[in-house]
Design an enzyme around this catalytic site. Structure first.
Site, PDB file in Angstrom:
ATOM      1  N   LYS A  93      -9.201  -6.750 -10.404  1.00  0.00           N
ATOM      2  CA  LYS A  93      -9.860  -5.865  -9.444  1.00  0.00           C
ATOM      3  C   LYS A  93     -11.088  -5.220 -10.096  1.00  0.00           C
ATOM      4  CE  LYS A  93      -5.641  -4.342  -7.030  1.00  0.00           C
ATOM      5  NZ  LYS A  93      -5.997  -4.710  -5.648  1.00  0.00           N
TER       6      LYS A  93
ATOM      7  N   ARG B 123       3.119 -10.096  -1.775  1.00  0.00           N
ATOM      8  CA  ARG B 123       3.850 -11.051  -0.934  1.00  0.00           C
ATOM      9  C   ARG B 123       4.727 -11.980  -1.770  1.00  0.00           C
ATOM     10  NH1 ARG B 123      -1.722 -13.050   1.439  1.00  0.00           N
ATOM     11  NH2 ARG B 123      -2.065 -10.850   0.977  1.00  0.00           N
TER      12      ARG B 123
END
Length: 497
Positions: A279, A353
């Site tokens: 990130k 996920r």
């Protein structure tokens, strides 16, 4: 703060501060009129001077009003004749709380029966929202500050209700207190720094809950057990970190033994660097909140335990730290999930996920009535819905409807997004059964589509709380405690409470 409920005349109470509402154009309701008569019209005389317009949340403090036992009277504007909405009602209550905190009185009495709130009954619905607002407003996180917040003088608030509604108001306060306790627990966990709050720490928090409550059994699955179960996606997320992953199983037996449980699954990424798909550095400190799904599940469980709801509930916390290292998962890696389906990891920052998909497969063994997963899953959800509303998807319309209804009544709203087959096609991979991302379009929906492939054995819903679980930036940043109210309301409904 202690909240109590009484059914007495407002004009007769002895208190540091009596709070009564005043409508626009100096309009007084039945309660306010009775107080005004007891003080020979002193309140209406003050109002004629025009110092209070009566707009919702406006306040005017009166000292030593003759004829009353209250030391002070706080007038609060309640608006025009029509009922207030939830947001205006919360703002009014927060305005009152703000004034009371600045006073030296140790107690206050709120006589607010004159105010009506849209779509809320005059007793349970209105007062639960009031009590939650007051109690959540008391929250402070100063654990790591050398100078703690000053102790507040206000210790007790009494809510006046008519005798016919007193039992409902008491029930509202009981439920609100449990929800506020759960929210505070969730906020504490979300606000803790990631060097302290890691997967093993969350496991210890779960064990502590188990020790305190006989109806709760706790099991912690370590990285070896995760790997042995064939949870290749879950294991892959944590393999780049020195902090090993944990699957935490909490089993609450409050209902009959034969009753199928409800299952809550929480994403618990205790820090998310993005892994190899790193990130940007700006704002990365806030990535400690990527475990707020797991935190909200623990907070909801805390509320359920306090209320001793007659249901069976299983809470599964999928906890890992997503770090870049020589052992971390790479973009292009293919992993095999517990379900046997294979996933090409196209972006290691789509890791939530991956821990959830294996945990959803694990949930099958409990033969659940319904499974709800809660996750700070996608930035796309913040783009779509902002920070006010959680995203909701599911494979069962009744379950989705129940959650939407619970969100409305808890004032912790969600909004349904579609799971059409067209979106599923975005997950196609030439090398595996699916990719873990579906491209730049409809990122929240394709994430839900991904999870849906692992939730076909039961009724399932997915809450994306990326925008609602945390306030970003500035001095007010921090965990919100959502969606504990929504989830607790859903379980209250299932328990018939």
């Amino acid at each position: 703060m202690e909240l109590v409920v009484k059914s007495v005349a407002a004009a007769s109470v002895k208190t540091a501060t009596l709070v009564i509402p005043v409508g626009e154009n100096r309009k007084l309701g039945a309660v306010a009129k009775a107080v005004d008569q007891a003080c020979d019209g002193a309140i209406s005389t003050v109002l004629k001077r025009g110092d209070l317009a009566g707009k919702p949340g406006q306040t005017l403090l009166l000292q030593s009003v003759p004829g009353l036992k209250a030391e002070r009277v706080l007038l609060v504007g309640s608006g025009k004749d029509e009922a207030l909405g939830d947001r205006a009602w919360r703002k009014l209550v927060s305005s009152v709380a703000g004034v009371l905190k600045g006073l030296n009185g140790s107690d206050a009495v709120l006589a607010l029966d004159d105010i009506a709130v849209n779509n809320r009954d005059a007793h349970y619905g209105k007062y639960r929202l009031l009590a939650e607002t007051l109690l959540d407003g008391e929250y402070a996180f100063d654990r790591f500050k050398s100078q703690k917040a000053e102790s507040r003088a206000l210790k007790k608030v009494t809510l006046l209700a008519d005798k016919a509604g007193q039992a409902d108001v008491e029930r509202a306060v009981k439920h609100a207190s449990a929800i506020a306790t759960g929210m505070a627990f969730t906020r504490d966990l979300g606000n803790l720094p990631p060097n302290l709050c890691h997967p093993s720490f969350l496991a210890e928090q779960a064990k502590d809950l188990g020790k305190a409550h006989k109806a709760l059994k706790v099991e912690v699955l370590d990285e070896k057990k995760i790997k042995d179960l064939g949870m290749g996606a879950f294991y892959a997320v944590g393999q780049g970190s020195d902090q090993p992953p944990r699957l935490i199983v909490l089993n609450y037996q409050g209902g009959k033994k034969a009753d199928k449980p409800f299952v809550l699954v929480g994403k618990g990424i205790t820090f998310d660097t993005g892994g190899i798909s790193l990130k940007p550095g700006a704002g990365m400190d806030e990535m400690k909140y990527d475990m707020c799904g797991a935190a909200s599940v623990l907070g909801t469980l805390r509320a359920v335990l306090e209320l001793q709801l007659p249901i069976n509930l299983v809470c599964l916390l999928a906890c890992a730290e997503n770090m870049p290292s020589g052992g971390a998962t790479r973009p292009g890696d293919i992993v095999t999930t517990m379900s046997g389906q294979t996933v090409e990891i196209l972006n290691t920052d789509a890791e939530g996920r991956l821990v959830l998909c294996d945990t959803l497969t694990y949930a099958e063994r409990f033969k659940p009535q319904a499974v709800i997963d809660i996750a700070t899953l996608t930035g796309a959800c913040i783009v779509a819905l902002g920070s006010h509303t959680s995203g909701l998807m599911g494979n069962n319309d009744d379950l989705v409807g129940q959650l939407l209804d619970a969100g409305k009544r808890a004032d912790d709203r969600a909004w349904q997004l579609p799971l059409f087959d067209e979106y599923q096609e975005q997950l196609d991979s030439p090398f595996a059964d699916m990719g873990n991302i579906g491209g730049p379009k409809a990122g929240t929906i394709t994430a839900g589509c991904f999870l849906s492939r692992f939730a076909k054995a039961y009724d399932w819903a997915h809450l994306d709380i990326a925008g609602t679980a945390w306030v970003s930036g500035g001095k007010d940043k921090g965990a919100t405690g959502r969606p504990v109210p929504l989830l607790t309301q859903y379980l209250l409904d299932r328990a018939g409470a």
